[in-house]
Design a protein around this motif. Sequence first.
Motif, mmCIF file in Angstrom:
data_model
loop_
_atom_site.group_PDB
_atom_site.id
_atom_site.type_symbol
_atom_site.label_atom_id
_atom_site.label_comp_id
_atom_site.label_asym_id
_atom_site.label_seq_id
_atom_site.Cartn_x
_atom_site.Cartn_y
_atom_site.Cartn_z
ATOM 1 N N ASN B 337 -2.318 -3.237 -21.075
ATOM 2 C CA ASN B 337 -3.735 -3.295 -21.419
ATOM 3 C C ASN B 337 -3.955 -2.499 -22.699
ATOM 4 N N GLY B 338 -4.621 -3.114 -23.665
ATOM 5 C CA GLY B 338 -4.852 -2.416 -24.942
ATOM 6 C C GLY B 338 -3.788 -2.710 -25.974
ATOM 7 N N GLY B 343 -6.753 -7.508 -23.094
ATOM 8 C CA GLY B 343 -7.886 -7.096 -22.273
ATOM 9 C C GLY B 343 -9.204 -7.507 -22.910
ATOM 10 N N LEU B 344 -9.237 -7.640 -24.251
ATOM 11 C CA LEU B 344 -10.471 -8.094 -24.896
ATOM 12 C C LEU B 344 -10.644 -9.592 -24.661
ATOM 13 N N PRO B 345 -11.883 -10.033 -24.500
ATOM 14 C CA PRO B 345 -12.081 -11.477 -24.358
ATOM 15 C C PRO B 345 -11.632 -12.195 -25.633
ATOM 16 N N LEU B 484 -9.904 -16.434 -31.674
ATOM 17 C CA LEU B 484 -8.830 -16.433 -30.681
ATOM 18 C C LEU B 484 -7.663 -15.624 -31.232
ATOM 19 N N VAL B 485 -7.160 -14.717 -30.416
ATOM 20 C CA VAL B 485 -5.945 -13.995 -30.802
ATOM 21 C C VAL B 485 -4.869 -14.319 -29.778
ATOM 22 N N VAL B 486 -3.750 -14.809 -30.282
ATOM 23 C CA VAL B 486 -2.659 -15.183 -29.387
ATOM 24 C C VAL B 486 -1.519 -14.190 -29.563
#
Lengths: 368, 652
Positions: B337-338, B343-345, B484-486
């Motif tokens: 997480n982080g 964790g961010l939408p 969007l971040v992949v």
Amino acid sequence: MRVDHRLADELRELGARNISQCYSCGVCTAICPLSEEGREIPRRMVRYAVLGLRDRLERSLEPWLCYYCGECTKSCPRGADPGALMMAVRRYLITRYDFTGISRVLYRSPLAEALLAAALFLAVVLGVYFLHGPVNLERVDMESFLPAGVVDAADIAVAATLASLLLANAYRMYRLTRRGPRLPLTAYITELVKTVPPHFFTQLRMLKCRGSVRDWVMHALTAYGYGIVFVLVVLFLRAIHAGVYPAAHPLRLAGYVASALLLAGAGYAIYGRARRSSVARQYSHPTDWLFLILLLLTTLTGVALHVFKYLNMPLEAYVCYAVHLGLAAPLLILEVPFAKWSHIAYRPLAIYFARLNELRARRLQPSP
Amino acid sequence: MTGGGVRIGVYVCHCGGNISDTVDVKRVVEEVGKEPGVVTAVDFPFMCSEAGQKLVEDDVRSGRVNAVVVAACSPRLHEATFRAAISRAGGNPYMYYHVDIREECSWAHEGDREGATEKAIRHVRMAVAYLRRAEPLSKIKAASERSVLVIGGGLAGLRAALDLAEAGVRVYLVERSPFLGGNAARLGALKVFPYGRPAIDIVRSLIGKLVGRREVTIFTNAEVEAVSGYIGNFDVRIKVWPRYFKGKCAGDLARVCPKRARDEFYFGVAERTAILLPPFEGAYPDIPAIDINLCDRCGLCAKACPSVDLSQEPQTVSVRVGAIIAATGFRPYAPRNGECGRGLPGVITLHELVGALNKFGGIRVDGRAPESAVFIYCVGSRQRRAGGEGANEYCSRYCCIAALDAALHLRELLPGVRIYHVARDIRSYGVNELLYEAAGRLGDVFVKYSEEAPPRVERQGDKLVVRVRDVLTESVELEIPADLVVLVTGMEPSDGTAAIAERLKLQRGPDGFLQEVHPKLKPVETALGGIFIAGTAQAPRGVAETLASASAAAARAASLVLRGYVELEPFVAYVDASKCNACEACISECPYGAIEIVRAGSREVASVNEALCKGCGACIPACPNSAIQLRGLTSAQIEDMIRSALGHGRSA
């Protein structure tokens, strides 16, 4: 620094069609004969372009220090055509330096460009049609048809306007590209003298490009051809209007030389672009074509005018004169401050400004 | 053949000048020629050359020599060469000792001619002492089962099982989850570069060819519980968990179930119930299963469908196989997480993107199609181990290609989308370079970050922003707005891989993947004879490489079991029954369970299972009566060698 994806699209329209293929190997910069430490081209410009770092790009003088030999494009393993990118950036920078916004219209819309050119042509031709003096059909009498005083006045008005526009744009270029602290006044003057006139009159930097001797010769011939015409028009228009001179008269000789140079130069460039004879001539923007075609037509009508005059064909000569002036108007008014011809100022000034930045950077360094 | 029967030939190599420049080979020959048992001692410029080998062969063939010492380079290089030469000449290849006088003498003691020569002489004397007590040995033959256990029903397991079945080998395929297909099936409709065939097609066609073959038995929802035995003869116990279904059901049974969990088949982007339906057309088996860990036995499904049978019990099946292929696969790296905005939408992993594209046919963030996407590479790969922390230092190899592939797929779905690849490097090796080129051509932007400055992902209003220093652009900090971040996540060994390594005592590399013996010489073999590795259980790799490694493992396994017997090195322990009193001290020392007590006439004695014994020698010091010895390296031989090294061995 915020990325801006639209910049790449804009540059693509200005001729950088394959630049997203770049994978940053740097071969272009390694091979570039004009790249030097601190002023590496063209890879850095490619990155600014691809990422859309407008500020960085607008602050760069480097695009003007490139003379488009095409080595980078030839050696690019990805076919990304960095040379075309540098050219596209120069076009982009011309639009950014211009405060009137006209430049952007010219570069963005070939239609607007054509309409503006046509409008200027018509305005001048109609102006001559409505305002000309007595028409002498016995013999060619330019002075009564269109007194040199009137043409000179118009010339001066146009020249003053164009010069101030161009200088204003050049000043914006200076503001955008200035980096570092103020220099002593003497430095500004000495550097100006050392950089601008030599380049203005010789364009020697162009010779640093490999295999560019012929291009440099043709460019110089065109420039000097225009320079002669400029002198003839500004200083001797009255004499040319008034007199009929023997073939060996210096004024006629000068005119012939200038016409020959301009025809050769413009013809060489047009032929090269049509045939895409070198890397630099692979892609031609509509503004390139307009410039060359107007230059060629203006020269040709100038020659025709001379022929009609000496064959004593008055009506033809008057019409030809009107058309000649009609063509010269968009050539000068559109191209000098807003489009391709502006490089007459930006090229030498970039060398000057780069030199000033270099001195500023030196002042910022701690003394040993 | 002991004592006087041994006629030893000593051959000393110059190795060009590699040896002879430092070691006085003439003196070595002269000194060892005096040793009892040595009938000939010569030196030669290159022993490994054809002419050099012929020296040995001629002497063996003529009967002049029946035991050979070659003093040359390291045995790793040429021991096998000279053993083969002896065999060709009709001698016994185990009447041989290879002495290293290059790495251990001339190279180690360059400039000390006297010392190096003395050391070489002593080493050769030791070899002579060894051979004086040597006996001709032959390889141990053990019968082998003509069957193979394949663990893992993913791409590698399916391919290996099919190859084996087609070669006529009996195959037991064991899959832990309720359906065959593994991770490759979860790639679903995504085309796998090159050749643009959807991954699911490849899986489906393998399943189609495999199911129904006489030679193949498939266990799904099953685990390998225990393995004993040895190469050629493994006893395997398989635990088959109940599906709680006797057959198929009509209608959408899954809806009946009130329980909810993340659907692993779609990498957790969708929900499922406790009833697991066949996840794709052509899945095997085509009957559902119940996730009993989630199920609370409410009975609603049993009421809706008569095929549900909650009373089913686990079963245990025992099979005997000649070889085992571990194809237990990988699991996607799960970012903390982080980590890079996890964790961010709007921040998802590459696998989740794949899951979403398969489940929903597209991707939406906050109900809208993304206008810009940023792929962040090397998440969970090429990490640096810091302060004892666990880290994946390896390159996951498949992910650059998979990310480029996914990006191109995304662009097909959303033609106007702006794509940024934030990568350490792009490693689109081989034919995959075409993907990289296509992405560039279509306007994807590549940004290079350095390990020291990983990208940061933040939320700004309703947009994500990726901040990254671009190494390619004066390390200027870029701010890339993104919908969007992949996170391009790498591979880790699956839980199944970890479990099977534990159960089979397979070696794992520092990264946790199963380790082969040697990446070039024995690329699909494990240190345990008869056990092979296939696919991503061994290392991260893509679909094509997985299939190739599976076929390689299948070929090795088939060549082992189809012969019907296995040949083992003869260096194993043996028991002198007359001295053994069955104290069992050796049994507790043996790490391979190779020793047992057997009846020999009226008494009980220890006996070594030669196929199980690895010749480690742990049993030998344990024996109070010196009744157990290692064949090819007896205590007497070792003592002689030590004496000889100390200069006392001449009078043996």
